[in-house]
Structure formats: C-alpha cells, structure tokens
Design an enzyme around this catalytic site. Structure first.
Site, PDB file in Angstrom:
ATOM      1  N   SER A   1      66.553  81.106  55.047  1.00 56.68           N
ATOM      2  CA  SER A   1      65.165  80.758  55.371  1.00 56.68           C
ATOM      3  C   SER A   1      65.019  79.257  55.384  1.00 56.68           C
ATOM      4  O   SER A   1      65.861  78.523  54.882  1.00 56.68           O
ATOM      5  CB  SER A   1      64.201  81.359  54.350  1.00 56.68           C
ATOM      6  OG  SER A   1      64.240  80.606  53.169  1.00 56.68           O
ATOM      7  N   GLN A   2      63.927  78.821  55.981  1.00 54.63           N
ATOM      8  CA  GLN A   2      63.597  77.412  55.914  1.00 54.63           C
ATOM      9  C   GLN A   2      62.212  77.304  55.324  1.00 54.63           C
ATOM     10  O   GLN A   2      61.245  77.789  55.878  1.00 54.63           O
ATOM     11  CB  GLN A   2      63.635  76.797  57.308  1.00 54.63           C
ATOM     12  CG  GLN A   2      63.167  75.360  57.290  1.00 54.63           C
ATOM     13  CD  GLN A   2      63.675  74.581  58.490  1.00 54.63           C
ATOM     14  OE1 GLN A   2      64.435  75.077  59.296  1.00 54.63           O
ATOM     15  NE2 GLN A   2      63.245  73.358  58.599  1.00 54.63           N
ATOM     16  N   GLY A   3      62.147  76.722  54.162  1.00 54.62           N
ATOM     17  CA  GLY A   3      60.856  76.621  53.484  1.00 54.62           C
ATOM     18  C   GLY A   3      60.175  75.324  53.824  1.00 54.62           C
ATOM     19  O   GLY A   3      60.341  74.780  54.910  1.00 54.62           O
ATOM     20  N   ALA A   4      59.422  74.826  52.874  1.00 58.48           N
ATOM     21  CA  ALA A   4      58.634  73.633  53.105  1.00 58.48           C
ATOM     22  C   ALA A   4      59.506  72.418  53.344  1.00 58.48           C
ATOM     23  O   ALA A   4      59.191  71.563  54.151  1.00 58.48           O
ATOM     24  CB  ALA A   4      57.710  73.394  51.926  1.00 58.48           C
ATOM     25  N   GLU A   5      60.611  72.321  52.639  1.00 58.26           N
ATOM     26  CA  GLU A   5      61.360  71.088  52.807  1.00 58.26           C
ATOM     27  C   GLU A   5      62.858  71.297  52.864  1.00 58.26           C
ATOM     28  O   GLU A   5      63.598  70.362  53.124  1.00 58.26           O
ATOM     29  CB  GLU A   5      61.013  70.115  51.672  1.00 58.26           C
ATOM     30  CG  GLU A   5      61.261  70.695  50.307  1.00 58.26           C
ATOM     31  CD  GLU A   5      61.335  69.610  49.251  1.00 58.26           C
ATOM     32  OE1 GLU A   5      61.562  68.454  49.618  1.00 58.26           O
ATOM     33  OE2 GLU A   5      61.185  69.935  48.066  1.00 58.26           O
ATOM     34  N   ALA A   6      63.317  72.493  52.605  1.00 58.58           N
ATOM     35  CA  ALA A   6      64.761  72.672  52.517  1.00 58.58           C
ATOM     36  C   ALA A   6      65.203  73.877  53.338  1.00 58.58           C
ATOM     37  O   ALA A   6      64.402  74.718  53.714  1.00 58.58           O
ATOM     38  CB  ALA A   6      65.162  72.862  51.069  1.00 58.58           C
TER      39      ALA A   6
ATOM     40  N   ASP B   1      54.385  72.236  42.735  1.00 60.89           N
ATOM     41  CA  ASP B   1      54.227  73.013  43.960  1.00 60.89           C
ATOM     42  C   ASP B   1      54.101  74.489  43.624  1.00 60.89           C
ATOM     43  O   ASP B   1      54.863  75.316  44.120  1.00 60.89           O
ATOM     44  CB  ASP B   1      55.417  72.760  44.895  1.00 60.89           C
ATOM     45  CG  ASP B   1      55.184  73.327  46.297  1.00 60.89           C
ATOM     46  OD1 ASP B   1      54.031  73.634  46.636  1.00 60.89           O
ATOM     47  OD2 ASP B   1      56.167  73.466  47.048  1.00 60.89           O
TER      48      ASP B   1
ATOM     49  N   LYS C   1      70.684  75.544  48.466  1.00 67.12           N
ATOM     50  CA  LYS C   1      69.450  74.897  48.903  1.00 67.12           C
ATOM     51  C   LYS C   1      69.802  73.499  49.379  1.00 67.12           C
ATOM     52  O   LYS C   1      70.263  72.671  48.596  1.00 67.12           O
ATOM     53  CB  LYS C   1      68.441  74.852  47.750  1.00 67.12           C
ATOM     54  CG  LYS C   1      67.167  74.113  48.119  1.00 67.12           C
ATOM     55  CD  LYS C   1      66.049  74.378  47.132  1.00 67.12           C
ATOM     56  CE  LYS C   1      64.795  73.625  47.544  1.00 67.12           C
ATOM     57  NZ  LYS C   1      63.633  73.959  46.747  1.00 67.12           N
TER      58      LYS C   1
END
Ligand SMILES: Nc1ncnc2c1ncn2[C@@H]1O[C@H](COP(=O)(O)OP(=O)(O)O)[C@@H](O)[C@H]1O
Ligand SMILES: [Mg+2]
Lengths: 244, 331
Positions: free
Chosen positions: A28-33, A152, A48
């Site tokens: 997956s691609q989250g908010a920043e990684a 966060d 990550k």
C-alpha cells in the site's frame, strides 16, 4: 549463517546475511511511505520505505525522511516500554530510509469499525465502539503520560491483531515527538484524532467520547491539563472559521 | 438551471484532484510569493507523476498560470463580482476591483463603500451581457456569499441579493465563502471529488467532501506567518509583506534548518516564528545566513508543509491511489 568474525569481509557478509535484498511486494501507499510485503528471516514482515518527494527541496526532504525514520523507531521502542503494543522492529536501513518490521495480521481499526457497523444493530455497535474507544484512550493516555505524542492518530494507524478489538497495535510513529511535551501538544494530538474520526466514520461521536473517558482514567496527572487544552484548540478552530 | 451568483472574491485558492494539480491563484494576488512557489512546486510535482498523464497536468498548470498572470496586480485587491450561470456555463461575469492602498490592508468600510458604488452597475451589466430579458421568469434563484469574510462588504452582497429575490420573487441561497471557491474550482476544472488546499491570508485549510459535507481535514494551528516573519526581518510592507519575501527569496540559496511542524493534517507556524524571532538577527549580523536565505528557507519549508498536508488528506480520503499493486513499484 556462519560468520567468522576474524574474516575481513565479515561485516559485508553479516549484512548480506540479513537477507537485505528481500523479496518485496507492494502492499500500500499511505500518507508518506510505501509499504511492501516481505519475509524477513522466515517471518512475515513489511518494509516501510520513505521515498524522496520531489516537490520538496532535496536537502529538506532528506532531512525530514531521516528524522522521521528515527522518530518512528524511537517512538515504537518507547511505546513498547510503557506497555503500548507496537510492531516488532526487525531492521532499520538509515541509508534508504527503510524500516523492516513485523507484519501485524488482522485489520485496521478503520476497517473494523465499518465492519461491525454492518454486522450489528445500533445498540451493539455503540457498545462495541465504546469499549474499544476506552481501550484506545487508555493507550493514548499511557503514551502521553510517558511524554510521547503520536502526531498522527487516525483509525488507519491503529491495527487490530487478528481483528480483535482488544489487541490494539499502534503504528506510524513518524510524526511523534518525545520529551519536553507540553499540555498543548497533547491536546493537539487528541484533536487530530477527533477530527480523523469525524471525517472517516459517520455517527461516531460515541467513539471519541469513550476515547476521552479511557484517556482520563489512564493519563495520570497530565491528563486534565491536556483535556483543557483540547477544549482550547477546538475553540480556536471554531473562532478562526468565522474570519476566513 | 439559471442562477445569479454575486460573489466577493477575497483570497486565492488552489485545487488538487487525483494528483492532477491545478493552480488558479494568480487571479487574486494576496500571497503572491506562495503563488509562484506553488507554481514551481506543482510543475516539479507534475514531472514526478506516475499515475497521471504528465503532459496533461503540466499543460493545465501552465495554462492556469498564463491566464492568471495577466490579472496579477502588485497590490492586494478585492473584487466584487456578479455572475449569471446556466447549467454550469457562465453566461456573464462582470467584476469591479478594489485596490488597497500600498502597504495597507483593506479597511472594511472603504471596501464596502466601493462595493456599494459598483453593485447596481454590475448587476445590470451581468443581466445585459447574459442576454436575459425577463429576469423574474428566466432566473431560478439568487445566490450570494454569506461569509466568512469582512462584515461590511459582505452585507452589500447580502442586501442586494435579498432585494432582488424579493423583487423578483426568487429563492435566495446563501453560500459559504470557502464552498463558493471550491465549487467554482470544480466547475472550471471538472474535478468531481477534489481535495482542496485553501490558502488565505488568515487561515489555511485542507478541505474535502466526505459524508455529505465539506469537511475540514486540516488547518493551520497558528497562522499569519508571512506578516510576522516580515516584521522580524524588518522587511517593508509596501506593496505587501508576501511580495517582498518572495523577491528576497529569489536571491537566497542556503537552506536554513527551520522547524517543520506537521501533526496529522494540521500544520503550525509557531515553531518557525519563535525560532526566527530568536535567531534571525544574530545570524544576519554574524553573516551566517543572509535575510535572503531566510526568506528562501521560509518559502521552501512552508510550501513543503502545505503540499504535505494536502497529500496526507488525499491518502486519508482515498482520493489518492491507494494500494496500487503495480503503480507504485519502481524498483
Ligand atoms: N506492521 C504492519 N503490519 C501490517 N500492516 C501495516 C503495518 N504497518 C503499516 N501497515 C499498513 O500500511 C498502511 C500505511 O502504513 P503507515 O505506517 O501508516 O504509513 P503512512 O505514514 O504512509 O501512513 C497502514 O495503514 C497499514 O494498513
Ligand atoms: Mg498511516
């Protein structure tokens, strides 16, 4: 793996031995990684990776990524010490800004909430939400009491091992800060969670109320101040809306 | 559907949709430094896109920039507009612009006076240009900006709208200022579910539509960064501080390590400000960093923070392509 410590190339081999070039599958691609699925010495793990963001000045970008990897590692370790479960850390690559950690099998709190909404009638749903909220609040309280703010808090950053709401695992500590934490920062931490809940789950006021309940119980002597600050931060948001 | 829109534009906005970055802020000139920075940043960002048509994104950004450039004034300004729309097509949209005196902000009473003088003319022109003969019959409703904003100028719009609605017996529709900007952006760009970074003088917000409402996902916890920053560095505020910071920043090169505060989807400038307040003068005296360097660093840092919270909001709402099993792997 056998490593002869007298061997000159031992260090290199040692590194290789960590299976560094691991098989990785994008997850997956989250908010920043970016998160990759992988196996680490036979254990299910994730990698990550904080990749370079080209919209930022490169110096700034590097500084931030390094800083966040460090903050994340420290935060995860500190949380463990104070009895808040986090994924086991397997390996950290400071060069590539990658962290290899345990893969928590289960689901995120976000998914769980939407699942129980479908499967239960309203009363059961609320009850479930309450008891989960209280537990989550307790965890956040413990962190704050130990002078860690997560930075966060969202329902995607709370994982449930085996989908069990009693087994909370906190992740994503990249924005956390430690030491010299003010009541204001704790208040903002709670505010971030409140808004994340409000914007992700409808009819979920109950959840944050329970979080505060659990928080108050466990947060020690700093909790009261933090809750007062939370109220202040909320008020500020409201006031500013009026002047646009 | 036909409706009259009287809107008071105060600040600028940007719109971002599914990684297609568009920038519209050049029409309104308030934080121009932010505008240019954003433009450059967006171009940089567009080049990096993997999941979107790069050329398309770049072309749109350039077009918006060109279109906005002509309208760029050196002074802070505020305009009063009246528009008539049918089915998403703008039939007419005359405007009257009010320039603040150099170095000063807007005084509500003067701005309101300007609006009062212009409004009747504008309404008549809007009707004439749109080719509408019988407004009572041809129009379906009247919309106006109900706020937030400066009270006195807003009142002008409200009074005019109410009068017209009574006179023509048409429904009246008060529109939130921010929502107005967002809807305008949606109309122009055709984006259907944007994540919006709304940058204004007093406040910055990341907004998106979710669960039947526009919701604020993140905002500045401490705002008004540019003005205070300019004061510390003793920059002139003629024509306005943001402009001077931008000019200085062009000559800066060294990046100062400024506090970078992102919490969830909120940002705070208080760290930067107290940091600068404490050290700036000493640095400049010792020649460690020039004032230009400080401006440059401020722009880079604030810009990155703004883009980052927008990106976080996109990830949060899922507008961002999440879980692209093949899209994100470049290894
Ligand atoms: N240890 C883990 N085990 C299982 N899934 C994980 C783990 N860490 C992250 N994830 C998944 O990846 C997503 C993004 O990871 P996160 O650490 O929150 O990165 P970001 O900072 O990009 O949000 C999470 O929401 C979660 O679904
Ligand atoms: Mg996350």
């Amino acid at each position: 793996m056998d490593v002869d410590m007298n061997d000159e190339t031992a260090e290199e081999k040692y590194e290789e031995g960590f299976g560094f070039e691991m098989d990785r599958k994008p997850m997956s691609q989250g908010a920043e990684a970016r998160i990759f699925k992988s196996m680490y010495l036979g254990k299910p793990s994730i990698i990550k990776q904080r990749f370079a963001k080209k919209y930022r000045h490169s110096t700034l970008d590097e500084r931030l990524n390094k800083h966040r990897v460090r903050a994340e590692v420290k935060g995860i370790m500190k949380a463990k010490q104070v009895g808040v479960e986090t994924p086991a850390l397997y390996f950290v690559d400071g060069e590539r800004n990658e962290i290899v950690m345990e893969r928590v099998e289960g689901c995120s709190a976000k998914e769980w909430i939407e699942k129980i909404r479908k499967e239960n009638d309203e009363k059961e749903f609320k009850d479930n939400l309450s008891s989960f909220g209280i537990l989550l609040g307790t965890k956040v309280g413990k962190l704050h009491a130990a002078s860690v703010v997560h930075g966060d808090l969202t329902t995607s950053n709370v994982l449930l091992r085996d989908g069990n709401p009693q087994q909370i695992v906190l992740i994503d500590f990249g924005l956390c800060s430690q030491m010299k934490i003010t009541a204001e920062e704790k208040g903002v931490d709670l505010y971030v969670l409140e808004r994340a809940i409000a914007s992700t789950h409808h009819d979920s006021e109950q959840l944050f109320k329970s979080v505060l309940e659990g928080y108050e119980k466990s947060g020690g002597k700093g909790a009261k101040g933090a809750l007062e600050k939370l109220e202040e931060v909320r008020m500020r948001g409201r006031k500013r809306d009026m002047i646009g | 559907m036909v409706e009259v829109i009287a809107k008071i534009k105060i600040f600028q906005w940007e719109l971002i949709h599914n990684m297609r970055w568009l920038y519209q802020g050049f029409r309104m000139s308030v934080p121009k430094s932010a505008a240019l920075q954003l433009y450059r940043g967006l171009v940089r960002y567009a080049r990096q896109l993997k999941l979107t048509d790069q050329d398309w994104a770049l072309r749109r950004i350039r077009e918006e920039f060109e279109a906005g450039r002509d309208a760029r004034g050196k002074r802070a300004r505020e305009s009063y507009e009246v528009g008539i729309m049918r089915d998403g097509v703008v039939l007419s949209n005359p405007r009257a612009t009010f320039h603040a005196p150099p170095g000063e902000g807007f005084r509500p009473s003067e701005t309101a006076q300007h609006h009062r003088q212009q409004v009747v003319k504008l309404v008549l022109r809007a009707i004439k240009e749109s080719g509408i003969k019988e407004p009572e019959k041809e129009l379906d409703g009247i919309a106006f900006t109900k706020g937030p904003g400066m009270g006195a100028p807003l009142q002008v719009g409200a009074i005019v709208a109410r009068t017209l609605s009574l006179q023509w017996n048409l429904p009246l529709l008060g529109v939130n200022h921010c929502v107005g900007h967002i809807e305008m952006g949606r109309l122009i760009t055709g984006a259907d579910n944007p994540v919006v970074l709304y940058v204004s003088g007093g406040n910055t917000q990341v907004i998106s539509y979710s669960m039947h409402k526009y919701r604020i996902f993140g905002e500045t916890i401490v705002g008004n960064c540019l003005d205070r920053f300019a004061r510390v560095l003793k920059l002139s505020n003629d024509p306005f501080p943001g402009y001077n910071i931008e000019q200085m920043a062009k000559k800066g090169s060294k990046l100062v390590d400024l506090p970078y505060t992102v919490k969830g989807m909120d940002i705070s400038f208080s760290g930067i400000l107290s940091f600068i307040e404490k050290r700036a003068n000493e640095w400049v005296e010792k020649g460690e960093f020039t004032r230009e360097d400080l401006c440059f660093s401020l722009q880079e840092t604030v810009f990155s923070m703004l883009v980052e919270i927008t990106e976080r909001a996109m990830a949060h709402t899922g507008n961002f392509v999440e879980t692209p099993a093949n899209g994100c792997s470049d290894e």
